[in-house]
Design an enzyme around this catalytic site. Sequence first.
Site, mmCIF file in Angstrom:
data_model
loop_
_atom_site.group_PDB
_atom_site.id
_atom_site.type_symbol
_atom_site.label_atom_id
_atom_site.label_comp_id
_atom_site.label_asym_id
_atom_site.label_seq_id
_atom_site.Cartn_x
_atom_site.Cartn_y
_atom_site.Cartn_z
ATOM 1 N N ASP A 1 27.186 -12.389 -9.474
ATOM 2 C CA ASP A 1 27.333 -10.905 -9.612
ATOM 3 C C ASP A 1 27.781 -10.287 -8.363
ATOM 4 O O ASP A 1 27.527 -10.792 -7.196
ATOM 5 C CB ASP A 1 25.930 -10.361 -9.942
ATOM 6 C CG ASP A 1 25.681 -10.849 -10.943
ATOM 7 O OD1 ASP A 1 26.074 -10.793 -12.123
ATOM 8 O OD2 ASP A 1 24.137 -10.536 -11.478
ATOM 9 N N TYR B 1 18.565 -20.501 -6.265
ATOM 10 C CA TYR B 1 18.669 -19.158 -5.701
ATOM 11 C C TYR B 1 17.531 -18.562 -4.863
ATOM 12 O O TYR B 1 16.439 -19.256 -5.104
ATOM 13 C CB TYR B 1 18.764 -18.234 -6.783
ATOM 14 C CG TYR B 1 20.083 -18.394 -7.690
ATOM 15 C CD1 TYR B 1 21.240 -17.768 -7.493
ATOM 16 C CD2 TYR B 1 19.876 -19.402 -8.701
ATOM 17 C CE1 TYR B 1 22.289 -17.639 -8.498
ATOM 18 C CE2 TYR B 1 20.893 -19.476 -9.730
ATOM 19 C CZ TYR B 1 22.189 -18.692 -9.601
ATOM 20 O OH TYR B 1 23.266 -18.859 -10.340
ATOM 21 N N ARG C 1 18.729 -12.085 -13.102
ATOM 22 C CA ARG C 1 18.262 -10.749 -13.547
ATOM 23 C C ARG C 1 17.365 -10.741 -14.637
ATOM 24 O O ARG C 1 16.493 -9.747 -14.775
ATOM 25 C CB ARG C 1 19.589 -9.874 -13.861
ATOM 26 C CG ARG C 1 19.944 -9.374 -12.376
ATOM 27 C CD ARG C 1 21.564 -8.575 -12.246
ATOM 28 N NE ARG C 1 22.484 -9.240 -13.213
ATOM 29 C CZ ARG C 1 23.094 -8.883 -14.005
ATOM 30 N NH1 ARG C 1 22.828 -7.552 -14.515
ATOM 31 N NH2 ARG C 1 24.051 -9.609 -14.579
ATOM 32 N N ASP D 1 19.387 -4.548 -11.417
ATOM 33 C CA ASP D 1 19.945 -4.526 -9.964
ATOM 34 C C ASP D 1 20.109 -3.223 -9.378
ATOM 35 O O ASP D 1 19.871 -2.265 -10.049
ATOM 36 C CB ASP D 1 21.063 -5.582 -9.626
ATOM 37 C CG ASP D 1 22.181 -5.425 -10.125
ATOM 38 O OD1 ASP D 1 22.553 -4.144 -10.679
ATOM 39 O OD2 ASP D 1 23.138 -6.195 -10.280
#
Length: 238
Positions: free
Chosen positions: A52, A80, A186, A94
């Site tokens: 992203d 991550y 997300r 986000d």
Amino acid sequence: MQQVPDKENQPQPDEGEVILIDKPREWTSFDVANKLKRACKFKKIGHAGTLDPLATGLLILCTGRKTKQIDQYQAQEKEYTGTLVLGKTTPSIDLETDFDAEYPTGHITGELMEEARRQLVGTIDQVPPIYSAVQVDGERLYKKARRGETAEIKKRQVTVSLFELDSSAFPEINFRIICSKGTYIRSLVRDFGELVGSGAYMSSLCRTRIGTFHLADAWALPDYILRKRTELNLSTQE
């Protein structure tokens, strides 16, 4: 008399290379690939696994014949680190979009968070975010989202092998996740917020590993461009 071609003077195939870049925040993965193609005169380049725009971290790019290996890299396990914040939501999950709701967090205990975490580990069904590159009816979902449209999004099966939480800065929760290809972090953040009876959004995300490739071995984008242009005897002012 027929001449035998001089192989040394024939154009050689571009064997290509695998490039590890630490993607800058607010750059798309395509931005990075396009910048490298122009600056380093690559004829063919592609990236393995989109990040992203607001995420940072490891981006694998392949050039020349190495682009044939992109699918292989995309299929590998990913790791991550990041931060989610409980008590608020945004449409994109986000900070790409503005806050749209607030929720209480006073009821959230360590036990409740641990139960939610356990439900998101293993092989799970996940709904991708509306702000994502998933295609529905031949169009990227994020394009529909930006027009205020809704769409029926099919669940997909993903595997989350590790989901670690550090709630010492509650309601900010630092996390580390190891997961399969196709996992949306997300979506994990959104689902975690719902499972603890609150909302959540992701304030930061960094990809630290893809398979055996690590962020620690990645180049900063300007440094790689400078090295490559110097190697090719090109002006370093690109």
